[in-house]
Motif scaffolding. Structure first.
Motif, PDB file in Angstrom:
ATOM      1  N   SER A  54       0.836  -1.201   0.000  1.00 20.56           N
ATOM      2  CA  SER A  54       0.000   0.000   0.000  1.00 20.56           C
ATOM      3  C   SER A  54       0.871   1.252   0.000  1.00 20.56           C
ATOM      4  O   SER A  54       2.056   1.225   0.362  1.00 20.56           O
ATOM      5  CB  SER A  54      -0.920   0.007   1.227  1.00 20.56           C
ATOM      6  N   ASN A  55       0.254   2.361  -0.385  1.00 20.70           N
ATOM      7  CA  ASN A  55       0.985   3.636  -0.417  1.00 20.70           C
ATOM      8  C   ASN A  55       1.439   4.061   0.981  1.00 20.70           C
ATOM      9  O   ASN A  55       2.489   4.696   1.125  1.00 20.70           O
ATOM     10  CB  ASN A  55       0.109   4.720  -1.035  1.00 20.70           C
ATOM     11  N   GLU A  56       0.661   3.722   1.998  1.00 21.65           N
ATOM     12  CA  GLU A  56       1.051   4.067   3.362  1.00 21.65           C
ATOM     13  C   GLU A  56       2.318   3.320   3.777  1.00 21.65           C
ATOM     14  O   GLU A  56       3.204   3.887   4.429  1.00 21.65           O
ATOM     15  CB  GLU A  56      -0.091   3.742   4.320  1.00 21.65           C
ATOM     16  N   SER A  57       2.397   2.040   3.402  1.00 16.95           N
ATOM     17  CA  SER A  57       3.598   1.267   3.733  1.00 16.95           C
ATOM     18  C   SER A  57       4.813   1.814   3.000  1.00 16.95           C
ATOM     19  O   SER A  57       5.917   1.891   3.568  1.00 16.95           O
ATOM     20  CB  SER A  57       3.377  -0.207   3.372  1.00 16.95           C
ATOM     21  N   GLU A  79       5.222   4.908   1.930  1.00 18.16           N
ATOM     22  CA  GLU A  79       5.569   6.209   2.512  1.00 18.16           C
ATOM     23  C   GLU A  79       6.272   6.042   3.849  1.00 18.16           C
ATOM     24  O   GLU A  79       7.248   6.751   4.149  1.00 18.16           O
ATOM     25  CB  GLU A  79       4.303   7.037   2.681  1.00 18.16           C
ATOM     26  N   LYS A  80       5.819   5.093   4.667  1.00 16.25           N
ATOM     27  CA  LYS A  80       6.447   4.846   5.958  1.00 16.25           C
ATOM     28  C   LYS A  80       7.880   4.372   5.780  1.00 16.25           C
ATOM     29  O   LYS A  80       8.796   4.814   6.497  1.00 16.25           O
ATOM     30  CB  LYS A  80       5.623   3.817   6.733  1.00 16.25           C
TER      31      LYS A  80
END
Length: 269
Positions: free
Chosen positions: A153-156, A158-159
């Motif tokens: 995912s984009n959140e992963s 970005e993190k």
């Protein structure tokens, strides 16, 4: 009659001869006086010449700069000047290391982003990773961590990018604390040498039993040499430290801007 004429002739010859002798003496006297004056004039320039040669012999030869530094080092005391010199050497070594590292960390982010975008546009993630592996610098390393999680995912993503970006920032700032330490310790060692030198100067005054200007001036000079040296070392290292800090700030700002553009590319493709 003949005797009278002969007597007049002899008298005339005698008078004429006397006049010639007197005139000859008068003519020779000015020549002798002129010769004496000429000899005196000729003899006078020899005195300034001797004086000039003496002045030239009295000219003191200046010491070379390295010899002056060596003398001041010895006057300041080897026990206190050596740590200050070591602070300068180690500080400059770290400055050189950081300068080389930061210059190698500089990356053409626009070219890197264009290559990654072109590869992702064609759906070739492995090519994008290869571009990051072949590009030197922290920005490419951060981008590679994001591409390694491309299917997540984009959140992963970005993190991971933010976390690894913090790691790369810490690497950029490595050894900067040691440079700051040498900047602080150099004048401290100088002040310590000054205090010890002042104590020794007062001990010399006590032993002499009188406050002699020679004793006071000598002790003060030796004591202050360490302080001057410590301040010079701190100023030199501070100039390079400020340059390195500005270089790190520039790289971090570039990395943050490139990361924003990189995330936009990942969202798009």
């Amino acid at each position: 009659m003949k005797k009278l004429v002969a007597s007049l002739a002899i008298a005339g010859l005698f008078i004429f001869g006397t006049n010639n002798v007197v005139m000859a003496q008068d003519a020779t006297e000015p020549q002798a006086s002129e010769q004496t004056e000429n000899e005196a004039v000729a003899a006078e320039p020899t005195q300034p010449a001797v004086a000039t040669s003496m002045v030239e012999e009295e000219v003191v030869v200046e010491k070379p700069f390295n010899q002056v530094l060596k003398d001041k080092f010895i006057e300041g005391g080897v026990g206190f000047m050596t740590p200050i010199l070591l602070a300068l050497i180690f500080g400059l070594a770290l400055v050189i290391e950081r300068t080389i590292y930061l210059n190698l960390a500089t990356t053409n982010t626009k070219k890197l982003l264009d290559g990654i975008e072109e590869a992702l546009k064609n759906g070739d993630v492995e090519k994008a990773k290869e571009i990051c592996r072949n590009t030197r610098g922290p920005v490419a390393s951060v981008f590679y961590q994001g591409l390694d999680r491309y299917n997540e995912s984009n959140e992963s993503i970005e993190k991971a990018v933010v976390s690894y970006g913090g790691v790369q920032t810490a690497r950029l700032e490595a050894n900067m604390s040691w440079i700051a330490f040498f900047i602080a310790v150099a004048p401290s060692l100088g002040f310590l040498g000054t205090v010890v030198g002042m104590v020794q100067a007062f001990d010399d005054i006590e032993k002499a039993g009188d406050i002699s200007p020679t004793i006071v001036a000598g002790g003060m000079k030796v004591a202050l040499i360490t302080t001057v040296t410590g301040l010079i070392v701190a100023i030199i290292l501070q100039v390079f430290y400020s340059y390195l800090v500005s270089k790190i700030d520039s790289l971090v700002t570039t990395m943050e801007d490139a990361t924003i553009s990189y995330m936009d590319i990942l969202v798009k493709y």
